[in-house]
Design an enzyme around this catalytic site. Sequence first.
Site, PDB file in Angstrom:
ATOM      1  N   ARG A 277       0.805  -1.221   0.000  1.00  0.00           N
ATOM      2  CA  ARG A 277       0.000   0.000   0.000  1.00  0.00           C
ATOM      3  C   ARG A 277       0.844   1.281   0.000  1.00  0.00           C
ATOM      4  O   ARG A 277       0.583   2.198  -0.780  1.00  0.00           O
ATOM      5  CB  ARG A 277      -0.864  -0.007   1.268  1.00  0.00           C
ATOM      6  N   CYS A 343     -26.098  -3.485  -8.299  1.00  0.00           N
ATOM      7  CA  CYS A 343     -27.389  -3.709  -7.662  1.00  0.00           C
ATOM      8  C   CYS A 343     -27.255  -4.209  -6.230  1.00  0.00           C
ATOM      9  O   CYS A 343     -27.667  -5.330  -5.909  1.00  0.00           O
ATOM     10  CB  CYS A 343     -28.204  -4.676  -8.509  1.00  0.00           C
TER      11      CYS A 343
HETATM   12  N1  LLP Z   1       3.151  -9.107   3.227  1.00  0.00           N
HETATM   13  C1  LLP Z   1       2.137  -9.937   3.483  1.00  0.00           C
HETATM   14  C2  LLP Z   1       2.443 -11.310   3.909  1.00  0.00           C
HETATM   15  C3  LLP Z   1       0.818  -9.510   3.348  1.00  0.00           C
HETATM   16  O1  LLP Z   1      -0.190 -10.342   3.626  1.00  0.00           O
HETATM   17  C4  LLP Z   1       0.552  -8.179   2.936  1.00  0.00           C
HETATM   18  C5  LLP Z   1      -0.831  -7.698   2.780  1.00  0.00           C
HETATM   19  C6  LLP Z   1       1.650  -7.336   2.649  1.00  0.00           C
HETATM   20  C7  LLP Z   1       2.928  -7.839   2.816  1.00  0.00           C
HETATM   21  C8  LLP Z   1       1.478  -5.921   2.177  1.00  0.00           C
HETATM   22  O2  LLP Z   1       0.869  -5.142   3.147  1.00  0.00           O
HETATM   23  P1  LLP Z   1       0.695  -3.566   2.950  1.00  0.00           P
HETATM   24  O3  LLP Z   1       2.070  -2.934   3.000  1.00  0.00           O
HETATM   25  O4  LLP Z   1       0.053  -3.333   1.649  1.00  0.00           O
HETATM   26  O5  LLP Z   1      -0.145  -3.170   4.092  1.00  0.00           O
HETATM   27  N2  LLP Z   1      -7.166  -5.459   0.731  1.00  0.00           N
HETATM   28  C9  LLP Z   1      -6.822  -4.757   1.946  1.00  0.00           C
HETATM   29  C10 LLP Z   1      -5.393  -4.988   2.370  1.00  0.00           C
HETATM   30  C11 LLP Z   1      -5.020  -6.441   2.527  1.00  0.00           C
HETATM   31  C12 LLP Z   1      -3.590  -6.674   2.868  1.00  0.00           C
HETATM   32  C13 LLP Z   1      -3.230  -8.108   2.805  1.00  0.00           C
HETATM   33  N3  LLP Z   1      -1.852  -8.408   3.040  1.00  0.00           N
HETATM   34  C14 LLP Z   1      -7.168  -3.282   1.781  1.00  0.00           C
HETATM   35  O6  LLP Z   1      -7.661  -2.896   0.732  1.00  0.00           O
HETATM   36  O7  LLP Z   1      -6.981  -2.500   2.719  1.00  0.00           O
END
Ligand code: LLP
Length: 413
Positions: A277, A343
């Site tokens: 992110r 919908c």
């Molecule tokens: N590493 C692992 C093992 C992960 O499961 C994830 C994210 C990351 C790294 C990356 O995390 P970040 O830096 O992006 O926080 N769909 C959700 C977020 C799900 C994150 C899942 N794992 C949303 O839209 O907020």
Amino acid sequence: MTGFERDGGVLRCDGVDLEEAAGRFGTPLYLYSAAAIREAYQRYDRAFASVPHRICYALKANGSGALLRLLQGLGAGADIVSGGELQAALRAGFAPERIVFSGVGKTDEELAAGLDAGIGEFNAESEDEVQRLSALAAARSRAARVTLRVNPDIDPRSHPYISTGLRENKFGVDIREAPAILSRLRALPAIEVTGLQSHIGSQITDLSPLAEAARELAELSRRLLDEGFPLRTIDIGGGLGVDYQGGGAGLGPEALAERVLPELQGLPLTLLLEPGRSLVAPAGTLLTRVLFLKRNRAKTFVIVDAGMNDLLRPSLYQAFHRIEPVRETGSPAQRVDIVGPVCETGDFLARDRELALPEAGALLAVRDAGAYGFSMASNYNLRMRPAEALVDDGTMRLIRRRETFEDLVRTEV
Ligand code: LLP
């Protein structure tokens, strides 16, 4: 400053008028700033420059090839969670040894594909997984490098759906059981245990839980090194949040490094990070056009052409994304619901939001949509997934065309 900025009452992406983008490629459209992604990556790289490190971009945040090639070119590694992401990473040119393979449910095919590609590390999440990996590696007469994901039982104080480091979560192995598990894994054929990993959640805005997790990982790593484990890496996962309100709020890789690096002092290990992110969210905007305005006794609805199938986050997590008119009109702000064509009542981009009331045809920008936007898009209601475009060095190009009906039925037999 790079990325999205207002200039003369019009929102632009590194100088490019967003009206022009929508005019050329249609809406809904995901538009990204290459400069913003570069800057985000370089900030991480500089923040951790005092220790050996590898920044493994979490492909799940946005797996579009153009962005992957961009990050690969900057020196990033990759964090993958499926066979599909493995193929995408290899196709984008990531060196296999810079790829880490995470995930609780890897299939034999996926483990084998990772072995055959010669990836850097498998982030294993259970003892059974390592046993499968051992058998598959031995059959190929090659060794698999394994990093054990531990669950430190730390609350990341984020949304429950994206918290992963609590003992009731399915991820990793209990940190207290890790030493015993590692001793058993060490005896397995074709397995080299090279490190520990943890990832406690996503959209983490309070850095204390991340520092605490790093401390726990570091303590266990020291103990294992003393016991003669040939550890080489320590992987603190991803999770750093972004400020969806748009104020800056002191979040960033510099603040993360300041909290985490002291915990790792003196460890002779390469630090791995898996940000998703925080590298791409602010670099992306979803452009959508207003179709209709509708009032009932309770609400004013701004009905737009992007729905929950294009950007799921508001529906799924009640996530907040800033939504702004691309062109300022001076019309008075009103409290509205910004909803899509799907919908379901859950199909909204924002609820009870103050917005300068737009007219039909106006273009709205849904900000900070570069992460978990397109990558979570679906074809629900048989809607075509949106196009994606990238602004780089003052020029804009399509990086993914809009889907067609033929794309939707291609897999039917
Ligand atoms: N590493 C692992 C093992 C992960 O499961 C994830 C994210 C990351 C790294 C990356 O995390 P970040 O830096 O992006 O926080 N769909 C959700 C977020 C799900 C994150 C899942 N794992 C949303 O839209 O907020």
